[in-house]
Design an enzyme around this catalytic site. Sequence first.
Site, mmCIF file in Angstrom:
data_model
loop_
_atom_site.group_PDB
_atom_site.id
_atom_site.type_symbol
_atom_site.label_atom_id
_atom_site.label_comp_id
_atom_site.label_asym_id
_atom_site.label_seq_id
_atom_site.Cartn_x
_atom_site.Cartn_y
_atom_site.Cartn_z
ATOM 1 N N HIS A 82 0.840 -1.187 0.000
ATOM 2 C CA HIS A 82 0.000 0.000 0.000
ATOM 3 C C HIS A 82 0.877 1.240 0.000
ATOM 4 O O HIS A 82 1.844 1.325 0.744
ATOM 5 C CB HIS A 82 -0.895 0.026 1.248
ATOM 6 C CG HIS A 82 -1.729 1.260 1.333
ATOM 7 N ND1 HIS A 82 -2.873 1.437 0.600
ATOM 8 C CD2 HIS A 82 -1.565 2.404 2.034
ATOM 9 C CE1 HIS A 82 -3.383 2.626 0.847
ATOM 10 N NE2 HIS A 82 -2.610 3.231 1.720
ATOM 11 N N ASP A 161 -15.481 1.992 7.706
ATOM 12 C CA ASP A 161 -14.445 2.964 7.377
ATOM 13 C C ASP A 161 -14.982 4.016 6.406
ATOM 14 O O ASP A 161 -14.696 5.201 6.555
ATOM 15 C CB ASP A 161 -13.216 2.269 6.783
ATOM 16 C CG ASP A 161 -12.199 3.293 6.291
ATOM 17 O OD1 ASP A 161 -11.658 4.034 7.136
ATOM 18 O OD2 ASP A 161 -11.981 3.388 5.068
ATOM 19 N N ARG A 168 -15.269 12.079 9.294
ATOM 20 C CA ARG A 168 -14.027 12.734 9.759
ATOM 21 C C ARG A 168 -13.657 13.882 8.840
ATOM 22 O O ARG A 168 -13.146 14.917 9.282
ATOM 23 C CB ARG A 168 -12.881 11.706 9.805
ATOM 24 C CG ARG A 168 -13.006 10.716 10.966
ATOM 25 C CD ARG A 168 -12.087 9.515 10.774
ATOM 26 N NE ARG A 168 -10.724 9.909 10.523
ATOM 27 C CZ ARG A 168 -9.866 9.238 9.739
ATOM 28 N NH1 ARG A 168 -10.239 8.108 9.160
ATOM 29 N NH2 ARG A 168 -8.654 9.680 9.550
ATOM 30 N N SER A 183 -7.796 2.975 9.560
ATOM 31 C CA SER A 183 -8.542 3.089 8.303
ATOM 32 C C SER A 183 -7.794 2.379 7.174
ATOM 33 O O SER A 183 -8.353 1.542 6.454
ATOM 34 C CB SER A 183 -8.726 4.582 7.989
ATOM 35 O OG SER A 183 -9.139 4.802 6.670
ATOM 36 N N LYS A 187 -8.622 -1.690 5.389
ATOM 37 C CA LYS A 187 -8.912 -1.938 3.971
ATOM 38 C C LYS A 187 -7.994 -3.019 3.396
ATOM 39 O O LYS A 187 -8.414 -3.854 2.593
ATOM 40 C CB LYS A 187 -8.775 -0.637 3.176
ATOM 41 C CG LYS A 187 -9.987 0.274 3.403
ATOM 42 C CD LYS A 187 -9.875 1.600 2.682
ATOM 43 C CE LYS A 187 -9.080 2.588 3.472
ATOM 44 N NZ LYS A 187 -9.513 3.972 3.417
HETATM 45 N N1 URA Z 1 -6.365 7.426 3.838
HETATM 46 C C1 URA Z 1 -7.233 6.526 4.327
HETATM 47 O O1 URA Z 1 -7.524 5.531 3.686
HETATM 48 N N2 URA Z 1 -7.769 6.751 5.534
HETATM 49 C C2 URA Z 1 -7.490 7.822 6.265
HETATM 50 O O2 URA Z 1 -8.009 7.953 7.364
HETATM 51 C C3 URA Z 1 -6.590 8.775 5.749
HETATM 52 C C4 URA Z 1 -6.046 8.540 4.522
#
Ligand code: URA
Length: 433
Positions: A82, A161, A168, A183, A187
């Site tokens: 990632h 999320d 947020r 977060s 994923k």
């Molecule tokens: N990227 C994400 O996937 N989540 C976040 O909270 C911030 C950046």
Amino acid sequence: MRMVDIIEKKRDGKALTKEEIEFFVEGYTKGDIPDYQASSLAMAIYFQDMDDEERAALTMAMVNSGDVIDLSQINGVKVDKHSTGGVGDTTTLVLAPLVAAVGVPVAKMSGRGLGHTGGTIDKLESIEGFHVEISEEEFIKLVNDNQVAVIGQSGNLTPADKKLYALRDVTGTVNSIPLIASSIMSKKIAAGADAIVLDVKTGNGAFMKTIADAENLAHAMVSIGNNVGRNTMAIISDMSQPLGRAIGNALELKEAIDTLKGEGPEDLTELVLTLGSQMVVLAGKADSLEQARQLLLDAIKDGSALAKFKTFLENQGGNASVVDAPEKLPTATYHIDYKAKTSGVVAELIANEIGVASMMLGAGRQTKEDDIDLSVGIVLNKKVGDSVNKGDSLLTIHSNQENIDDVIAKLDESITIKDQATAPNLIHKIITE
Ligand code: URA
Ligand code: CA
């Protein structure tokens, strides 16, 4: 359990239990807990932080809020990479076939997304016939047979999320290490990763502007991974200028092919070898980062990485002859040089601004409905630290519009030439635990 008690507990700086965190995540996903209570808790977390156990519990609660991809039918350790995002980041296109060539299974689920250029799938679709609409069975078979396949995003991954991130975004609580780290990690885990390699970018083109912030985030994600049974490593890398030379979809695809041939830009090659070494070690295909790096260098040198890429393209309907004839890729009508206004040394190529210029040419999407132009983009002929003479071409603009005054004006803001400047460090830190 009452949500108000959970909010007050966090407000007062106490650690939440796993059950309390699950109560919040499940209730919020279902709609039983309203946005105002969720935003209040997010703000309390922003100020009071979370300890390692809370972070791991939040991550797994978000993973379990939706579908989890089952890759257990694929042999070997599935390592996912990632990147926290950047401009001209071509690493996935190179890494996937490269590590596959040394036996690491790459089962990549990818989206299109918004940004300065398209995502990995858009870039791959510059190749005639290539498609990612394959069944899950076929996907698994392709990875078992050829070690690499890419499938489009499907299913309902981490709905908690999605909902929390959107909240947020409008409540001043994006910039919290425990919330960002959980977060991102949720994923990756929901997408089926057994092990994870993270490329945390720093610099103006990145989410984390300073090395210290990037390092905090990297450590937070590595400890979440290790606490939930997914071996995780990270690096901190520079994103003050674009990575490599190409920014654009077909342009980056060509850059990836060059890199697999051993003829890529130095910085992109180095980043790929660094991240790839971590992937190879986590997959158990080498005992040390040094040994892994040698395997990857050999796979470039003996042509097996490139051969792997061709088979991968063919397996998914792509015309693999572009690998030997990149002129078959989509090409823009106009190639316009942007010239140095003075002599000196390139001091700034602001990644973010150059990304916006590419977007103005049509290389990226602002909204999900936008079409992208695969042929357009920017190729850097100079990078930070290079000497230039007045009139030298700093970069080439690949455009399908003749009038690009707005793009030129944007580039004027993003490039600085000074008497002296040095190239930034590409890799600031390697974090293995
Ligand atoms: N990227 C994400 O996937 N989540 C976040 O909270 C911030 C950046
Ligand atoms: Ca690039």
